[in-house]
Scaffold this motif. Sequence first.
Motif, PDB file in Angstrom:
ATOM      1  N   ALA A   1       4.513  10.170  -6.661  1.00 46.60           N
ATOM      2  CA  ALA A   1       5.680  10.520  -7.480  1.00 46.60           C
ATOM      3  C   ALA A   1       5.297  10.634  -8.952  1.00 46.60           C
ATOM      4  O   ALA A   1       5.798  11.512  -9.666  1.00 46.60           O
ATOM      5  CB  ALA A   1       6.764   9.475  -7.299  1.00 46.60           C
ATOM      6  N   TYR A   2       4.418   9.765  -9.409  1.00 46.28           N
ATOM      7  CA  TYR A   2       3.949   9.821 -10.796  1.00 46.28           C
ATOM      8  C   TYR A   2       3.227  11.140 -11.061  1.00 46.28           C
ATOM      9  O   TYR A   2       3.493  11.820 -12.055  1.00 46.28           O
ATOM     10  CB  TYR A   2       3.024   8.624 -11.047  1.00 46.28           C
ATOM     11  N   LYS A   3       2.329  11.505 -10.169  1.00 44.58           N
ATOM     12  CA  LYS A   3       1.587  12.762 -10.345  1.00 44.58           C
ATOM     13  C   LYS A   3       2.505  13.978 -10.232  1.00 44.58           C
ATOM     14  O   LYS A   3       2.335  14.957 -10.961  1.00 44.58           O
ATOM     15  CB  LYS A   3       0.459  12.865  -9.313  1.00 44.58           C
ATOM     16  N   GLN A   4       3.479  13.920  -9.325  1.00 37.46           N
ATOM     17  CA  GLN A   4       4.417  15.028  -9.190  1.00 37.46           C
ATOM     18  C   GLN A   4       5.300  15.141 -10.432  1.00 37.46           C
ATOM     19  O   GLN A   4       5.602  16.246 -10.884  1.00 37.46           O
ATOM     20  CB  GLN A   4       5.290  14.848  -7.944  1.00 37.46           C
ATOM     21  N   GLY A   5       5.694  14.006 -11.005  1.00 39.22           N
ATOM     22  CA  GLY A   5       6.490  14.018 -12.231  1.00 39.22           C
ATOM     23  C   GLY A   5       5.726  14.588 -13.406  1.00 39.22           C
ATOM     24  O   GLY A   5       6.279  15.322 -14.233  1.00 39.22           O
TER      25      GLY A   5
ATOM     26  N   ARG B   1     -10.129  12.724   2.334  1.00 46.06           N
ATOM     27  CA  ARG B   1      -9.241  13.881   2.390  1.00 46.06           C
ATOM     28  C   ARG B   1      -7.786  13.465   2.537  1.00 46.06           C
ATOM     29  O   ARG B   1      -6.881  14.222   2.203  1.00 46.06           O
ATOM     30  CB  ARG B   1      -9.636  14.771   3.563  1.00 46.06           C
ATOM     31  N   PHE B   2      -7.542  12.252   3.030  1.00 46.57           N
ATOM     32  CA  PHE B   2      -6.179  11.760   3.195  1.00 46.57           C
ATOM     33  C   PHE B   2      -5.442  11.703   1.860  1.00 46.57           C
ATOM     34  O   PHE B   2      -4.255  12.001   1.778  1.00 46.57           O
ATOM     35  CB  PHE B   2      -6.200  10.376   3.843  1.00 46.57           C
ATOM     36  N   TYR B   3      -6.125  11.317   0.811  1.00 47.29           N
ATOM     37  CA  TYR B   3      -5.497  11.154  -0.498  1.00 47.29           C
ATOM     38  C   TYR B   3      -5.365  12.469  -1.256  1.00 47.29           C
ATOM     39  O   TYR B   3      -4.842  12.492  -2.358  1.00 47.29           O
ATOM     40  CB  TYR B   3      -6.284  10.147  -1.341  1.00 47.29           C
ATOM     41  N   ASN B   4      -5.841  13.561  -0.691  1.00 45.10           N
ATOM     42  CA  ASN B   4      -5.728  14.865  -1.329  1.00 45.10           C
ATOM     43  C   ASN B   4      -4.525  15.669  -0.831  1.00 45.10           C
ATOM     44  O   ASN B   4      -4.451  16.864  -1.066  1.00 45.10           O
ATOM     45  CB  ASN B   4      -7.008  15.685  -1.114  1.00 45.10           C
ATOM     46  N   MET B   5      -3.606  15.024  -0.126  1.00 52.04           N
ATOM     47  CA  MET B   5      -2.404  15.715   0.332  1.00 52.04           C
ATOM     48  C   MET B   5      -1.550  16.115  -0.871  1.00 52.04           C
ATOM     49  O   MET B   5      -1.602  15.455  -1.915  1.00 52.04           O
ATOM     50  CB  MET B   5      -1.576  14.804   1.248  1.00 52.04           C
ATOM     51  N   PRO B   6      -0.769  17.173  -0.739  1.00 56.39           N
ATOM     52  CA  PRO B   6       0.141  17.543  -1.838  1.00 56.39           C
ATOM     53  C   PRO B   6       1.138  16.419  -2.107  1.00 56.39           C
ATOM     54  O   PRO B   6       1.676  15.806  -1.175  1.00 56.39           O
ATOM     55  CB  PRO B   6       0.849  18.786  -1.313  1.00 56.39           C
ATOM     56  N   TYR B   7       1.390  16.152  -3.367  1.00 58.13           N
ATOM     57  CA  TYR B   7       2.242  15.025  -3.743  1.00 58.13           C
ATOM     58  C   TYR B   7       3.675  15.219  -3.262  1.00 58.13           C
ATOM     59  O   TYR B   7       4.321  14.271  -2.839  1.00 58.13           O
ATOM     60  CB  TYR B   7       2.223  14.826  -5.252  1.00 58.13           C
ATOM     61  N   ALA B   8       4.163  16.444  -3.325  1.00 60.46           N
ATOM     62  CA  ALA B   8       5.536  16.700  -2.886  1.00 60.46           C
ATOM     63  C   ALA B   8       5.683  16.432  -1.383  1.00 60.46           C
ATOM     64  O   ALA B   8       6.727  15.950  -0.937  1.00 60.46           O
ATOM     65  CB  ALA B   8       5.939  18.130  -3.209  1.00 60.46           C
TER      66      ALA B   8
ATOM     67  N   PRO C   1       6.543   8.718 -18.127  1.00 58.03           N
ATOM     68  CA  PRO C   1       6.066   9.135 -16.794  1.00 58.03           C
ATOM     69  C   PRO C   1       6.181   8.052 -15.727  1.00 58.03           C
ATOM     70  O   PRO C   1       6.198   8.368 -14.541  1.00 58.03           O
ATOM     71  CB  PRO C   1       4.608   9.510 -17.043  1.00 58.03           C
ATOM     72  N   ILE C   2       6.309   6.789 -16.123  1.00 60.53           N
ATOM     73  CA  ILE C   2       6.433   5.727 -15.129  1.00 60.53           C
ATOM     74  C   ILE C   2       7.737   5.884 -14.343  1.00 60.53           C
ATOM     75  O   ILE C   2       7.782   5.610 -13.152  1.00 60.53           O
ATOM     76  CB  ILE C   2       6.381   4.342 -15.798  1.00 60.53           C
ATOM     77  N   LEU C   3       8.790   6.357 -15.004  1.00 63.12           N
ATOM     78  CA  LEU C   3      10.065   6.539 -14.303  1.00 63.12           C
ATOM     79  C   LEU C   3       9.967   7.583 -13.209  1.00 63.12           C
ATOM     80  O   LEU C   3      10.694   7.514 -12.219  1.00 63.12           O
ATOM     81  CB  LEU C   3      11.167   6.919 -15.289  1.00 63.12           C
ATOM     82  N   GLY C   4       9.078   8.546 -13.374  1.00 65.07           N
ATOM     83  CA  GLY C   4       8.853   9.531 -12.317  1.00 65.07           C
ATOM     84  C   GLY C   4       8.339   8.895 -11.046  1.00 65.07           C
ATOM     85  O   GLY C   4       8.583   9.387  -9.947  1.00 65.07           O
TER      86      GLY C   4
ATOM     87  N   PHE D   1       0.823  -1.206   0.000  1.00 63.07           N
ATOM     88  CA  PHE D   1       0.000   0.000   0.000  1.00 63.07           C
ATOM     89  C   PHE D   1       0.859   1.258   0.000  1.00 63.07           C
ATOM     90  O   PHE D   1       0.621   2.190  -0.762  1.00 63.07           O
ATOM     91  CB  PHE D   1      -0.931  -0.003   1.213  1.00 63.07           C
ATOM     92  N   PHE D   2       1.897   1.269   0.851  1.00 62.94           N
ATOM     93  CA  PHE D   2       2.726   2.470   0.954  1.00 62.94           C
ATOM     94  C   PHE D   2       3.495   2.728  -0.333  1.00 62.94           C
ATOM     95  O   PHE D   2       3.601   3.868  -0.778  1.00 62.94           O
ATOM     96  CB  PHE D   2       3.697   2.354   2.130  1.00 62.94           C
ATOM     97  N   TYR D   3       4.019   1.663  -0.930  1.00 66.91           N
ATOM     98  CA  TYR D   3       4.791   1.842  -2.160  1.00 66.91           C
ATOM     99  C   TYR D   3       3.890   2.220  -3.328  1.00 66.91           C
ATOM    100  O   TYR D   3       4.295   2.992  -4.195  1.00 66.91           O
ATOM    101  CB  TYR D   3       5.600   0.596  -2.476  1.00 66.91           C
ATOM    102  N   ASP D   4       2.680   1.678  -3.362  1.00 69.60           N
ATOM    103  CA  ASP D   4       1.750   2.074  -4.425  1.00 69.60           C
ATOM    104  C   ASP D   4       1.343   3.535  -4.281  1.00 69.60           C
ATOM    105  O   ASP D   4       1.283   4.272  -5.265  1.00 69.60           O
ATOM    106  CB  ASP D   4       0.503   1.191  -4.407  1.00 69.60           C
ATOM    107  N   PHE D   5       1.083   3.962  -3.061  1.00 70.10           N
ATOM    108  CA  PHE D   5       0.724   5.363  -2.847  1.00 70.10           C
ATOM    109  C   PHE D   5       1.913   6.276  -3.128  1.00 70.10           C
ATOM    110  O   PHE D   5       1.756   7.367  -3.691  1.00 70.10           O
ATOM    111  CB  PHE D   5       0.200   5.575  -1.430  1.00 70.10           C
ATOM    112  N   LEU D   6       3.113   5.838  -2.771  1.00 72.41           N
ATOM    113  CA  LEU D   6       4.318   6.602  -3.089  1.00 72.41           C
ATOM    114  C   LEU D   6       4.514   6.683  -4.597  1.00 72.41           C
ATOM    115  O   LEU D   6       4.862   7.739  -5.136  1.00 72.41           O
ATOM    116  CB  LEU D   6       5.536   5.968  -2.425  1.00 72.41           C
ATOM    117  N   PHE D   7       4.269   5.578  -5.298  1.00 75.75           N
ATOM    118  CA  PHE D   7       4.367   5.587  -6.759  1.00 75.75           C
ATOM    119  C   PHE D   7       3.356   6.567  -7.350  1.00 75.75           C
ATOM    120  O   PHE D   7       3.686   7.346  -8.250  1.00 75.75           O
ATOM    121  CB  PHE D   7       4.115   4.182  -7.318  1.00 75.75           C
ATOM    122  N   TYR D   8       2.130   6.536  -6.836  1.00 73.39           N
ATOM    123  CA  TYR D   8       1.094   7.438  -7.333  1.00 73.39           C
ATOM    124  C   TYR D   8       1.480   8.902  -7.114  1.00 73.39           C
ATOM    125  O   TYR D   8       1.369   9.723  -8.017  1.00 73.39           O
ATOM    126  CB  TYR D   8      -0.233   7.132  -6.635  1.00 73.39           C
TER     127      TYR D   8
END
Length: 134
Positions: free
Chosen positions: A11-15, A100-107, A25-28, A2-9
């Motif tokens: 980072a992907y959105k931030q990239g 609201r938890f998933y609406n945190m800023p990606y950075a 974009p997957i490399l981001g 879960f943590f790595y998938d959310f981190l991937f999401y």
Amino acid sequence: MFFYDFLFYAAYKQGIKSRNYADIPILGGVFPVAFCLASNLVSLCIIVIKLFHIENYHLGTFSKIIFSFSFVGLLYFYYRYNERYSRIIEKYNKKREFSRFYNMPYALVLFMYIAIAALTLAAVAYLFVYKNIR
């Protein structure tokens, strides 16, 4: 995962937002996941080596380079296989509408998890290597 998938999401959105990974974009998403997963694995390896008193553990420079490229490559293919990255993105896009938890800023998500992974590695290295706990 879960943590790595959310981190991937995140980072992907931030990239995509920063347009640094417009061509692939997957490399981001893969690079921050690779760093955090590698730091967690190194922490675990240090703990196992010290607890089981494994001696003469040495990895050459060429082996480290091959391992790091293959590690990033395996993570890339993990997310690319059967379009797993698109399912992760769809899942978290749906969750953003309801929580609201998933609406945190990606950075912020990236910074928090990378800081936690780096501090964990530093603490393990300090306790088991510098203090020489056996």
